[in-house]
Design a protein around this motif. Structure first.
Motif, PDB file in Angstrom:
ATOM      1  N   MET A 137       0.839  -1.199   0.000  1.00 14.00           N
ATOM      2  CA  MET A 137       0.000   0.000   0.000  1.00 14.00           C
ATOM      3  C   MET A 137       0.875   1.250   0.000  1.00 14.00           C
ATOM      4  O   MET A 137       0.594   2.219  -0.675  1.00 14.00           O
ATOM      5  N   ARG A 166       3.707   1.517  -1.293  1.00 20.45           N
ATOM      6  CA  ARG A 166       4.314   1.748  -2.588  1.00 20.45           C
ATOM      7  C   ARG A 166       3.374   2.505  -3.503  1.00 20.45           C
ATOM      8  O   ARG A 166       3.813   3.229  -4.375  1.00 20.45           O
ATOM      9  N   ALA A 167       2.079   2.283  -3.292  1.00 24.64           N
ATOM     10  CA  ALA A 167       1.115   2.877  -4.211  1.00 24.64           C
ATOM     11  C   ALA A 167       0.884   4.350  -3.914  1.00 24.64           C
ATOM     12  O   ALA A 167       0.527   5.108  -4.784  1.00 24.64           O
ATOM     13  N   GLN A 203     -13.888  -9.486  -2.035  1.00 21.74           N
ATOM     14  CA  GLN A 203     -12.674  -8.899  -1.462  1.00 21.74           C
ATOM     15  C   GLN A 203     -12.687  -9.041   0.052  1.00 21.74           C
ATOM     16  O   GLN A 203     -11.669  -9.337   0.668  1.00 21.74           O
ATOM     17  N   GLY A 216     -10.119 -11.306   2.191  1.00 22.03           N
ATOM     18  CA  GLY A 216      -9.362 -10.775   3.321  1.00 22.03           C
ATOM     19  C   GLY A 216      -9.609 -11.598   4.577  1.00 22.03           C
ATOM     20  O   GLY A 216      -8.680 -11.978   5.282  1.00 22.03           O
ATOM     21  N   ARG A 245      -9.380  -1.953   6.682  1.00 29.74           N
ATOM     22  CA  ARG A 245      -8.268  -0.997   6.647  1.00 29.74           C
ATOM     23  C   ARG A 245      -7.298  -1.315   5.512  1.00 29.74           C
ATOM     24  O   ARG A 245      -6.835  -0.409   4.821  1.00 29.74           O
ATOM     25  N   LEU A 246      -7.000  -2.589   5.338  1.00 27.78           N
ATOM     26  CA  LEU A 246      -5.928  -2.954   4.419  1.00 27.78           C
ATOM     27  C   LEU A 246      -6.422  -3.276   3.016  1.00 27.78           C
ATOM     28  O   LEU A 246      -5.671  -3.163   2.060  1.00 27.78           O
ATOM     29  N   VAL A 247      -7.670  -3.684   2.907  1.00 30.74           N
ATOM     30  CA  VAL A 247      -8.150  -4.155   1.606  1.00 30.74           C
ATOM     31  C   VAL A 247      -9.261  -3.271   1.058  1.00 30.74           C
ATOM     32  O   VAL A 247      -9.178  -2.762  -0.053  1.00 30.74           O
ATOM     33  N   PRO A 284      -8.553   1.123   1.049  1.00 31.09           N
ATOM     34  CA  PRO A 284      -7.650   1.654   0.018  1.00 31.09           C
ATOM     35  C   PRO A 284      -8.265   1.633  -1.367  1.00 31.09           C
ATOM     36  O   PRO A 284      -8.005   2.511  -2.187  1.00 31.09           O
ATOM     37  N   GLN A 285      -9.102   0.632  -1.623  1.00 28.52           N
ATOM     38  CA  GLN A 285      -9.746   0.593  -2.931  1.00 28.52           C
ATOM     39  C   GLN A 285     -10.945   1.521  -2.979  1.00 28.52           C
ATOM     40  O   GLN A 285     -11.149   2.228  -3.962  1.00 28.52           O
ATOM     41  N   ARG A 319     -10.000   5.219  -3.370  1.00 30.88           N
ATOM     42  CA  ARG A 319      -9.607   5.552  -4.745  1.00 30.88           C
ATOM     43  C   ARG A 319     -10.842   5.753  -5.617  1.00 30.88           C
ATOM     44  O   ARG A 319     -10.891   6.658  -6.439  1.00 30.88           O
ATOM     45  N   ILE A 329      -4.845   2.751  -9.959  1.00 35.37           N
ATOM     46  CA  ILE A 329      -4.259   1.421 -10.038  1.00 35.37           C
ATOM     47  C   ILE A 329      -4.797   0.761 -11.288  1.00 35.37           C
ATOM     48  O   ILE A 329      -6.012   0.801 -11.523  1.00 35.37           O
ATOM     49  N   PRO A 330      -3.922   0.176 -12.116  1.00 36.38           N
ATOM     50  CA  PRO A 330      -4.441  -0.468 -13.326  1.00 36.38           C
ATOM     51  C   PRO A 330      -5.417  -1.571 -12.961  1.00 36.38           C
ATOM     52  O   PRO A 330      -5.185  -2.346 -12.037  1.00 36.38           O
ATOM     53  N   GLY A 331      -6.532  -1.581 -13.660  1.00 33.30           N
ATOM     54  CA  GLY A 331      -7.485  -2.662 -13.457  1.00 33.30           C
ATOM     55  C   GLY A 331      -8.493  -2.398 -12.365  1.00 33.30           C
ATOM     56  O   GLY A 331      -9.372  -3.195 -12.119  1.00 33.30           O
ATOM     57  N   LEU A 332      -8.360  -1.258 -11.679  1.00 30.19           N
ATOM     58  CA  LEU A 332      -9.327  -0.958 -10.621  1.00 30.19           C
ATOM     59  C   LEU A 332     -10.275   0.121 -11.110  1.00 30.19           C
ATOM     60  O   LEU A 332      -9.876   1.259 -11.285  1.00 30.19           O
TER      61      LEU A 332
END
Lengths: 682, 276
Positions: A1, A3-4, A575, A579, A591-593, A596-597, A600, A673-676
């Motif tokens: 995360m 890194r993104a 998803q 998780g 929080r983690l999955v 973040p999506q 966005r 993010i590609p694909g999202l």
């Protein structure tokens, strides 16, 4: 995360701005810079030059009756009958330099460098000569008509009274420069090394007073009244005392000199003209005027060609008087030397430049105020929205919360609730008679103390709930246990804030709940008084500011909640399953999955919400917060330029929202993010 | 028995709304065993699998993981799940994370490993599924087969006691299935305990030690993989024939990695896909 998420510099650096945006930004800056300023006002001097008929240095000026007297080198004496406009010769008093003079009612005395004192003890009387046989004397003051004090080098103080000289020299032997009396009893003498001596018995005894800066060489003192004593050092420090007797002296932090304790210029003389007006003079043509007891000192403009060193002033009253200087310069004024602004009296606000000159400060402060509440409001709103959205989507039902407890405990809880509910109903009912109403039907009549009704209603609600607890079976199958408590709380919150007008929320929170006041008092209790500027003031100095950010944040949070909730629903349920299936907790997966999506996805609608928040912030004017719209109203109140004022306010809002939208667009691009999700274009 | 990893007794699931999807299912999964659950759509295959992982709460019945009942309110559901791997039909990779981060997420936040330690484990499992080249790609840039292999790696990384496969190939294009099946077969050969819900009859026969045939929420037939060739019950027979059982030939077993019978596609030996 991690890194993104891109670094801030990647999003907002100049090099990452495309050429089209660069052009827009540059043109905007150019437009702002090209707003015309009017040429401004012309300022002329408040002083006029008078002919003194001499080139000798003039050292002292004094008012005596209707006349102004000036004294100078080589015994030069001039007097004026018309407040300093024209001067007449007077017979020289000896041929040595006259350096100091003072008057007291009908008496006037002049000191010469060889210690001879020339005195007039009546308006019409002749000069008499008193020889002090002292040299190195610097200043003279009259303490009553028959009593005079001279001070000089090495702390010398001589007192002439009842035809006799008395040595009043104290143990302080720094050179004394000036002495001044207020009335016949109270006097001050000042000198080198921060020496301040005070007397309250006409000069018989002198006491030391501590100066705020022991290094300063105090050259002049003015004893205006027991609450206004001012002195200056040769380096431009202003020292003042407002305590009778002059026991405490302070250094003035001079606002106009950037809160320094010195004017940064040499000063030779001070004269307190009125309770707030002070004249300063110094070498190289310095005449300064303060209208606020030395907080701000403005340099007077002099008649052209005058660049002499000034030595003394004499003021008839607080507007008219004279100042004398080297080379025979005499200036006179009838407005205390105040610079006079000429040009327009009433600015012509139809001229856009003049309007802008008036309005730009107000606009800027409104702009900053708006940005302040907007930034805090956005942050608060986003956090609240996030929490509410999590609460709304939380699957936890009352059953989930309670199923691991034995049924017996749940029933026990039910009984406790039942008892407290009955108590609430009982106490609520007991308050009804206080209202002097007859009959149960009046409980629906909203009069009197509302707490009785509240307790009654709350009791009924808890009663209904607790019945279900008491009747709970093993599987907790009652309808109550299907309720999701977090969801219920969040729903009540959002429903409330989305179904009431924001302007009413502003007034309710600021004037009703008085949230700003409460927070401020809480913060003051913790961190102390915020003062009038600085970081403390920024955070809790203004009640309307606190109320405004909380109202905006609470309101926007309700809307952002729905947006974020929509984005969460858009994430496939798999998803969450994925998780959970690797062993993450619900919150951990959120929080983690999921978040973040979801975030966005919801950047564009959240951006919409934020822009709305900026625009809604204009309603903060109703609680008296001076943001852009309120400043716009104030501008119009003075200038009547309705078109220009609202136009500028509108452009300012546009700048804020447009910038915000640009930043969010960049953020969206950089976090993609590609694909999202589906997005048009690249 | 000592080596029973997973034991399911009298499992029932009634969905809200009254659909009785599972009506009393019993079976055991032994250590190192691969069990394939087959059955037509709506027979309750996926429901059984999700009950095991407690993604669905069973209405009745007992599920035991190594002799310990896991479907009680007091069982630590997160700990249980971290011991059971799950691979989904639609991959469910975390699309905001790169391949490597997808695999390390559970290790770091469930197992509590440090970043480098987790990455070491992740690279190891990614090598096993042959995805080492794409560790910095986002899932959106992967093909279906690659995604599923990453998903398998994600499950494997947690070192589960049993892995559940929920129709791992049904969302894949025929030509992508092969690599995924090969990966699963590799796991079976390594002795991984697995429960596979699948439509790939050939694959089930080839890989599974035991077949469980579900029909209308009940175990209709259970036995070694040979029951595919010699079904005892009429219902399984009918099911198999509906899956083009007649087209299964002995030699396909060797190249079944490239076979997709239930999509009506049989390789014609040229390697070209027939145009329809």
């Amino acid at each position: 995360m991690n890194r993104a998420s891109p670094g801030i510099e990647r999003i907002f650096s100049w090099s990452s701005i495309d050429s089209k945006s660069r052009v827009v930004i540059l043109v905007s800056i150019l437009l702002i810079c090209s707003i015309p300023h009017s040429s401004g006002q012309e300022t002329i001097t408040g002083w006029n030059e008078a002919e003194s008929w001499t080139d000798h240095d003039l050292n002292a000026a004094v008012i005596h009756g209707e006349l102004v007297w000036v004294f100078g080198d080589s015994g030069i004496v001039r007097f004026s009958e018309d407040s300093g406009a024209t001067w007449q010769n007077h017979t020289n008093l000896g041929d040595v330099d006259l350096i100091s003079a003072d008057s007291y009612e009908n008496s006037m005395a002049v000191l010469s460098t060889d210690g001879i004192i020339y005195m007039k003890d009546g308006l019409e009387s002749e000069w008499i000569t008193i020889d002090s046989s002292q040299t190195g004397m610097k200043s003279i003051a009259l303490a009553g008509e028959e009593s005079l004090i001279i001070v000089g080098n090495e702390g010398a103080i001589w007192h002439y009274t009842e035809q006799t000289w008395w040595n009043r020299t104290t143990s302080f032997t720094e050179n004394l420069h000036d002495v001044d009396f207020n009335g016949a009893d109270d006097g001050l003498a000042v000198g080198n090394a921060g020496t301040i001596l005070a007397t309250d018995n006409g000069g018989t005894t002198w006491d030391y007073r501590e100066a705020p800066d022991p290094e300063s060489s105090i050259v002049s003192v003015s004893y205006f009244n027991p609450y206004r004593m001012f002195a200056v050092s040769d380096s431009g420090q202003i020292i003042y005392s407002t305590s009778p007797g002059g026991f405490e002296w302070q250094l003035r932090e001079i606002e106009s000199a950037g809160y320094n304790t010195t004017l940064g210029i040499d000063i030779s003389s001070i004269d307190v003209v009125s309770s707030s007006k002070i004249l300063f003079s110094g070498p190289n043509g310095y005449l300064g005027l303060s209208l606020d007891q030395g907080l701000n000192v403005e340099r007077n403009i002099l008649p052209s060609g005058v660049n002499t060193s000034f030595n003394d002033h004499a003021m008839f009253d607080y507007v008219s008087g004279t100042v004398v200087g080297d080379s025979g310069v005499i200036l006179f004024t009838d407005r205390a030397g105040e610079n006079e602004d000429i040009g327009f009296e009433i600015p012509d606000y139809n001229n856009f430049g003049e309007f802008v000159e008036y309005a730009d400060d107000m606009l800027l402060s409104g702009f900053i105020a708006t940005i302040k509440i907007v930034l805090f409001g956005i942050a608060l709103g986003f956090i609240i929205g996030l929490i509410l959205a999590m609460m709304k989507t939380a699957p936890t039902s009352l059953k989930n919360l309670l199923e691991s407890y034995p049924t017996r405990q749940i029933k026990g809880l039910g009984i406790i609730c039942l008892v407290s509910a009955l108590w609430l109903i009982y106490s609520g009912l007991r308050r009804f008679p206080d209202l002097q109403l007859n009959g149960i039907e009046y409980i629906f009549t909203p009069v009197g103390d509302p707490r009785g009704f509240a307790m009654f209603g709350l009791g009924v609600a808890i009663f209904v709930i607790s019945i279900q607890f008491v009747l709970a079976d093993e599987k907790l199958s009652g309808p109550l246990f299907k309720i999701r408590p977090l969801n219920a709380i969040a729903t009540v919150y959002t429903d409330f804030f989305r179904n009431t007008p924001l302007i009413v929320q502003f007034m309710f929170i600021h004037f009703g709940v008085r949230l700003g006041m409460r927070i401020q008092e809480l913060m003051e209790g913790t961190f102390g008084d915020p003062g009038i500027d600085g970081i403390d003031y920024f955070f809790y100095g203004e009640r309307a500011f606190l109320s405004a950010i909380f109202t905006l944040g609470l309101n926007s949070g309700a809307y952002q909640c729905e947006t974020i909730r929509g984005a969460i629903s858009a994430i496939p349920s798999g998803q969450m399953e994925a998780g959970r299936s690797i062993g993450l907790t619900y919150i951990g997966t959120m929080r983690l999955v999921i978040m973040p999506q979801a975030i966005r996805i919801c950047i564009p609608p959240i951006g919409n919400e934020m822009v709305n928040l900026v625009l809604n912030s204009s309603l903060a004017m109703v609680i008296g917060y001076s943001e852009l719209s309120r400043q716009g109203k104030l501008m119009i109140a003075t200038t009547f330029q309705i078109f220009s004022a609202w136009g500028l306010v509108m452009i300012s809002y546009f700048v804020v929202t447009w910038t915000l939208a640009l930043l969010l667009r960049r953020l969206e691009e950089k976090t993609k993010i590609p694909g999202l999700g589906i997005s048009g274009g690249g | 028995m000592e080596d029973v990893v997973l034991s399911i007794r009298d499992l029932h699931k009634i969905y809200p709304g009254g659909v009785h999807a599972v009506r009393g299912v019993d079976f055991d999964v032994h250590e190192g065993e691969s069990v394939a659950i087959i059955g037509s759509s709506g027979s309750g295959k996926s429901t059984v699998l999700r009950c095991i992982n407690r993604l669905i709460e069973p209405t009745e019945g007992v599920i035991e993981l190594r002799g310990q009942q896991i479907n009680t309110p007091n069982a630590n559901v997160n700990e249980v799940r971290s011991r059971i791997g799950m691979v989904f039909q639609s991959f469910e990779l975390f699309s905001h994370l790169k391949v490597l981060e997808n695999v390390t997420l559970g290790l770091r936040h469930v197992r509590g490993m440090g970043k480098s330690e987790a990455e070491e484990v992740a690279l190891d499992v990614l090598e096993r599924v042959d995805m080492l080249e794409r560790i910095d790609a986002y899932p959106g840039n992967l093909s279906g087969g690659q995604k599923q292999r990453v998903a398998i790696a994600r499950a494997l990384a947690m070192k589960p006691e049993v892995i559940l496969f929920d129709e791992p190939t049904s969302a894949l294009d025929p030509e992508l299935i092969g690599s995924v099946l090969q990966t699963i077969r590799g796991l079976a050969d390594e002795g991984m305990t697995m429960v596979i819900v699948t439509h790939e009859i050939n694959f089930a026969r080839d890989v599974a030690d035991r077949i469980v045939y579900l029909d209308q929420g009940k175990v209709a037939e259970e036995g070694p993989s040979s029951i595919i060739n010699q079904p005892k019950t009429e219902r399984l027979q009918r099911f198999l024939s509906s899956m083009h059982e007649d087209k299964i030939s002995e030699d396909i077993g060797n190249e079944l990695v490239s076979t997709q019978t239930d999509h009506g596609y049989v390789p014609d030996g040229t390697g070209n896909r027939p145009r329809s």
